[in-house]
Design a protein around this motif. Sequence first.
Motif, mmCIF file in Angstrom:
data_model
loop_
_atom_site.group_PDB
_atom_site.id
_atom_site.type_symbol
_atom_site.label_atom_id
_atom_site.label_comp_id
_atom_site.label_asym_id
_atom_site.label_seq_id
_atom_site.Cartn_x
_atom_site.Cartn_y
_atom_site.Cartn_z
ATOM 1 N N LYS A 69 -10.352 -6.902 -4.356
ATOM 2 C CA LYS A 69 -10.095 -7.076 -2.916
ATOM 3 C C LYS A 69 -11.317 -6.701 -2.096
ATOM 4 N N ASP A 97 2.375 -6.519 2.937
ATOM 5 C CA ASP A 97 1.357 -5.536 3.330
ATOM 6 C C ASP A 97 2.050 -4.207 3.653
ATOM 7 N N HIS A 105 -2.823 -11.996 3.684
ATOM 8 C CA HIS A 105 -2.189 -11.996 5.020
ATOM 9 C C HIS A 105 -2.837 -12.924 6.053
ATOM 10 N N HIS A 149 0.862 -1.198 0.000
ATOM 11 C CA HIS A 149 0.000 0.000 0.000
ATOM 12 C C HIS A 149 0.891 1.239 0.000
HETATM 13 ZN ZN ZN Z 1 -3.166 -4.654 2.999
#
Ligand code: ZN
Length: 459
Positions: A150, A316, A239, A61
Amino acid sequence: MSLLIRGGTVVTADMEERADVFCDEGKIVAVGPDLEAPITAEVIDAGGQYVMPGGIDPHTHMQLPFMGTVASEDFFTGTAAAMAGGTTQIIDFVIPDPEQPLMAAYKDWRSWAEKAAADYSFHVAITWWDESVHQDMETLVMEEGVNSFKHFMAYKGAIMADDEILYNSFTRALELGAIPTVHAENGEMVIQLQQKLMSEGITGPKGHPLSRPPQAEGEAANRAIRLAEVIGTPLYVVHVSCRQALEEIIRARLEGHRVYGEVLAGHLLVDESVYDSQDFEYAAAHVMSPPFRAKEHQAALWKGLQSGSLQTTATDHCCFKADQKAMGKDDFTQIPNGTGGVEDRLAVLWHHGVNTGRLTRSEFVAATSTNAAKIFNIYPRKGSIHVGADADLVVWDPKATRTISAKTHHQNVDFNIFEGMTVEGTNSHTVSQGKITFANGDLRAERGAGRYIKRPRFV
Ligand code: ZN
Ligand code: DUC
Ligand code: ZN
């Protein structure tokens, strides 16, 4: 400019061989022993080293607007740091605000990413639902090379997708030849627990893991998996941080359902004791979701990776500096969620995976690059050392050591979750599009050199 990588051992997800690799015009054009190169070619002497596909981090991100602030790492600094550690492609996320048209958000992220130094793609989050979302999903898949959507099952009142959205979006993704992905945490359970903990006076970072127990993740993983099963779509769970979620994935796979699982380097190597610290800055720096877990979960995750129940590794990567984390000084629910790692993923996984015997070198390549390329349909262009593939490569010195620190890393954040870890094995060189972008500590990332990589739909 052409490039010859000479004298190394090529390691792919399925084999090892002593071979040279010759790259020209950004592509791999020859792999074999004793290759000749034009006099003008740059040469890397890879004697005693491994030559592997560059890492693909399928979960980052960069410069994400989130929880009232914006992640400190932008697309240039983040992809440059990635290449310093051998990762040559990221898959980031377009996250529309609720009611924001998908295409408008997609255009924002595309423009922010123009400064990227390494190649990138986008998953697109479905955070709300109406006819325009249904339509824009088609445009994204058919015209823009997006093949994954997502769904955040947490962050209620912000970007959470409820079961109705999940059902509609999974159904639409299947119709279009795209794969749904989920951040699996029960958002209602989290918000109830947050309120309870705050009312009991638990306001510090210790409240963060308490409000996001493994049961919240296991429940959501199961719910997403069962919805996907009924709809008949494959599913990718991002994750996976705990035994409960892993067990749901294993069960579904044993039942013949195509469910993939991703594990973060951080979840494999950092445990929940970090939240016990009395130092707010230190504990808050580790606030991410799902949180770091008890050691028993780490052991389960390693086994999940070793057994192939989890196929990909990611970070992440979502960085917030200390002054941003301080937004939650008196209320842990306001600490921006996120930690870094894009620079260190390969090195920590090599050290704790390959050097310990948990993973073979080929399994390392599969878990850090090839499996992500296959699952997100950019293989063999990415994640391989085939003639015709993009020349995204890492030259890996298994004897070199380095100690990870925020003082020396290239990530634009003042903290490193792997601080002080000495790793044996690191990249001497990173090659992106046939160009050397990192050489023995010299980072040569070029602003804007990264390209948007379209990912074809599944047919
Ligand atoms: Zn994420
Ligand atoms: N988790 C984080 O820690 N940060 C960004 C988004 C997420 O799901
Ligand atoms: Zn997430």
